[in-house]
Design an enzyme around this catalytic site. Structure first.
Site, mmCIF file in Angstrom:
data_model
loop_
_atom_site.group_PDB
_atom_site.id
_atom_site.type_symbol
_atom_site.label_atom_id
_atom_site.label_comp_id
_atom_site.label_asym_id
_atom_site.label_seq_id
_atom_site.Cartn_x
_atom_site.Cartn_y
_atom_site.Cartn_z
ATOM 1 N N TYR A 264 60.721 72.926 11.526
ATOM 2 C CA TYR A 264 60.761 72.687 12.964
ATOM 3 C C TYR A 264 61.476 73.844 13.659
ATOM 4 O O TYR A 264 62.705 73.888 13.745
ATOM 5 C CB TYR A 264 61.467 71.372 13.286
ATOM 6 C CG TYR A 264 60.828 70.136 12.700
ATOM 7 C CD1 TYR A 264 59.522 70.146 12.215
ATOM 8 C CD2 TYR A 264 61.537 68.947 12.612
ATOM 9 C CE1 TYR A 264 58.947 69.013 11.661
ATOM 10 C CE2 TYR A 264 60.966 67.801 12.075
ATOM 11 C CZ TYR A 264 59.676 67.847 11.597
ATOM 12 O OH TYR A 264 59.116 66.721 11.052
ATOM 13 N N LYS B 167 64.202 68.026 5.348
ATOM 14 C CA LYS B 167 63.091 68.110 4.411
ATOM 15 C C LYS B 167 63.159 69.387 3.591
ATOM 16 O O LYS B 167 63.826 70.347 3.971
ATOM 17 C CB LYS B 167 61.767 68.011 5.185
ATOM 18 C CG LYS B 167 61.730 66.748 6.066
ATOM 19 C CD LYS B 167 60.531 66.671 6.952
ATOM 20 C CE LYS B 167 60.598 65.443 7.854
ATOM 21 N NZ LYS B 167 61.538 65.612 8.984
ATOM 22 N N ASP C 51 66.524 63.173 12.729
ATOM 23 C CA ASP C 51 65.595 63.728 11.745
ATOM 24 C C ASP C 51 65.198 65.146 12.130
ATOM 25 O O ASP C 51 64.924 65.434 13.308
ATOM 26 C CB ASP C 51 64.331 62.871 11.662
ATOM 27 C CG ASP C 51 63.290 63.516 10.758
ATOM 28 O OD1 ASP C 51 63.518 63.540 9.530
ATOM 29 O OD2 ASP C 51 62.271 64.020 11.272
#
Length: 342
Positions: A65, A91, A60
Site C-alpha cells: 500500500y 502483510k 490494517d
C-alpha cells in the site's frame, strides 16, 4: 463519539484465535498509501490519529500500500499511542525496492521511486516482516497475512506460488508466531478459491477476504465462510463497499473490483439504493453492518482516507437499521437465502 466495540447481537461470535481484536470497525490503510489519489502526510496522519480517537482499535496495512507509505504513516500516527491500545495487521509476500525510474503505477498507488516485487520465499517473508516493523515503529504485529496468493493474481504461475506459500512462506510466518513476533497468521486475498485450497493444507488463524462477503456480493464466498466457521478461522471482511459501489450517499459508484463497473453491475447496485430508500436506510451503513452478523466475521475493514471518511464510517457502524430494511432486501432477491443479518 467513540465507535462501539460490541458486535451486533445477531453476529455475536468468539472470533476464534483473534477474540482479542476489539474493533468491529477496522481502519483499512490502502487509501492513506495514496491509492488512486495523493494524500499529504499531515492529512493522512491526522486521519489515522482521529480514527484512534474515535475508538477504532484495529488498523490494517501492507507494504504494497503505497510501497511502504501506508505503513510509515500508520507508524507516525500510532507510534506515541500505548501499544496495548490498538492492534495491527500487515502483510508479507512482496518486497519494496527503490526504483528511481518508476514514475507511474498501473496498480493505482500514486508514489514515485519505488516498486514492489513478489517474494514468497522464507527469506523474503522475514525481510518483509522486519521492514514492516521498522516502518510501523513497533516490535510485533498482531495479525500477519500472506498477501495476494491465488490464481486471480498469479495466473499460470499459481501452482508454483502455492507450493512456495505452503512450503516456505506460511511455515516462516508460523515460526514468527511461535516466537511471539505476531499473534495470528493467515492470508489476505480477493478470491474464495485460494482460501479453499489453503485451509485444508495449512492451519490458519485468520482470512482477510476483500470484496467477496459483502452486502452486494455473497455468492462467491458461501463455501469459504462455512469452512472458516467450521474450522474456527476468523474472517476480516474487507472491501465492504465493493470499490465504492455502495459507499456513496448519493447513489452507486462506478467502480467494482478495482475497475470500472459495467452497466449491469451499476444497475444492480442502484436496486440497493432504491430498496433501502423506502425505509430511510443509508446504504453505506447497511454495507458496513451486514458482514458483522456472520459468526465467522471478527471485524469489517473499511478503507479510509480522511477525517470526514472516518467520521462517516464511525456514524454508519452505529446507525440503527430497521428490521424491515433487511427483510426488503431479501424479498427483492438482493441477499442470498440463509445469509445472517444484524
Amino acid at each position: 463519539m467513540a465507535v462501539s466495540t460490541t458486535k451486533p447481537e445477531a453476529g455475536k461470535a468468539s472470533a476464534g484465535p483473534i477474540a482479542w481484536l476489539a474493533s468491529q470497525l477496522s481502519f483499512g490503510g490502502a487509501p492513506v498509501g495514496n491509492l488512486y489519489e495523493s494524500v499529504d502526510d499531515a492529512a493522512a496522519i491526522a486521519s489515522i490519529a482521529h480514527a484512534w480517537q474515535c475508538g477504532i482499535r484495529h488498523f490494517d496495512t501492507a507494504p504494497y500500500y503505497g510501497y511502504g507509505l501506508s505503513e510509515s504513516r500508520l507508524g507516525a500516527a500510532l507510534g506515541d499511542m500505548p501499544r496495548t491500545s490498538y492492534s495491527l495487521s500487515t502483510k508479507v509476500g512482496r518486497l519494496i525496492e527503490d526504483d528511481a525510474q518508476q514514475k507511474s503505477h498501473r496498480d493505482g498507488f500514486i508514489v514515485d521511486g519505488h516498486r514492489a516485487r513478489f517474494d514468497y520465499s522464507r527469506g523474503g517473508v522475514l525481510r518483509s516482516f522486519e521492514a514492516s516493523l521498522q516502518r510501523l515503529r513497533t516490535d510485533h504485529i498482531d495479525v500477519l497475512l500472506l498477501h495476494d496468493i491465488g490464481a486471480l493474481t498469479h495466473g499460470e504461475h499459481h501452482a508454483a506460488i502455492l507450493r512456495q506459500a505452503l512450503d516456505e512462506a506460511l511455515p516462516a510466518m508460523a515460526e514468527l508466531r511461535a516466537q511471539g513476533a505476531c499473534k495470528a497468521i493467515g492470508i489476505g486475498v480477493n478470491e474464495e478459491a485460494i482460501c479453499l485450497e489453503v485451509m485444508p493444507r495449512f492451519a490458519l488463524d485468520v482470512i482477510m477476504l476483500a470484496g467477496r462477503y459483502t452486502l452486494f456480493e455473497q455468492r462467491h464466498s458461501q463455501a469459504v465462510m462455512a469452512q472458516a466457521q467450521a474450522r474456527g478461522v476468523a474472517v476480516l471482511a474487507a472491501g465492504p463497499y465493493n470499490s465504492g459501489l455502495l459507499g456513496n450517499a448519493q447513489g452507486p459508484g462506478t467502480f467494482y473490483n478495482y475497475a470500472p463497473a459495467d452497466a449491469a453491475t451499476v444497475a444492480r447496485a442502484q436496486r440497493f439504493y432504491d430498496v433501502l430508500a423506502r425505509s430511510h436506510t443509508d446504504v453505506g451503513a447497511a454495507a458496513l453492518q451486514f458482514p458483522l452478523a456472520h459468526p465467522a466475521v471478527a471485524s469489517v475493514v473499511c478503507g479510509l482516507r480522511s477525517i470526514a471518511e472516518v467520521d462517516q464510517a464511525a456514524a454508519r457502524i452505529r446507525a440503527p437499521i430497521p428490521a424491515d430494511a433487511w427483510r426488503a432486501l431479501r424479498e427483492a432477491g438482493l441477499l442470498l437465502d440463509g445469509m445472517p443479518t444484524p
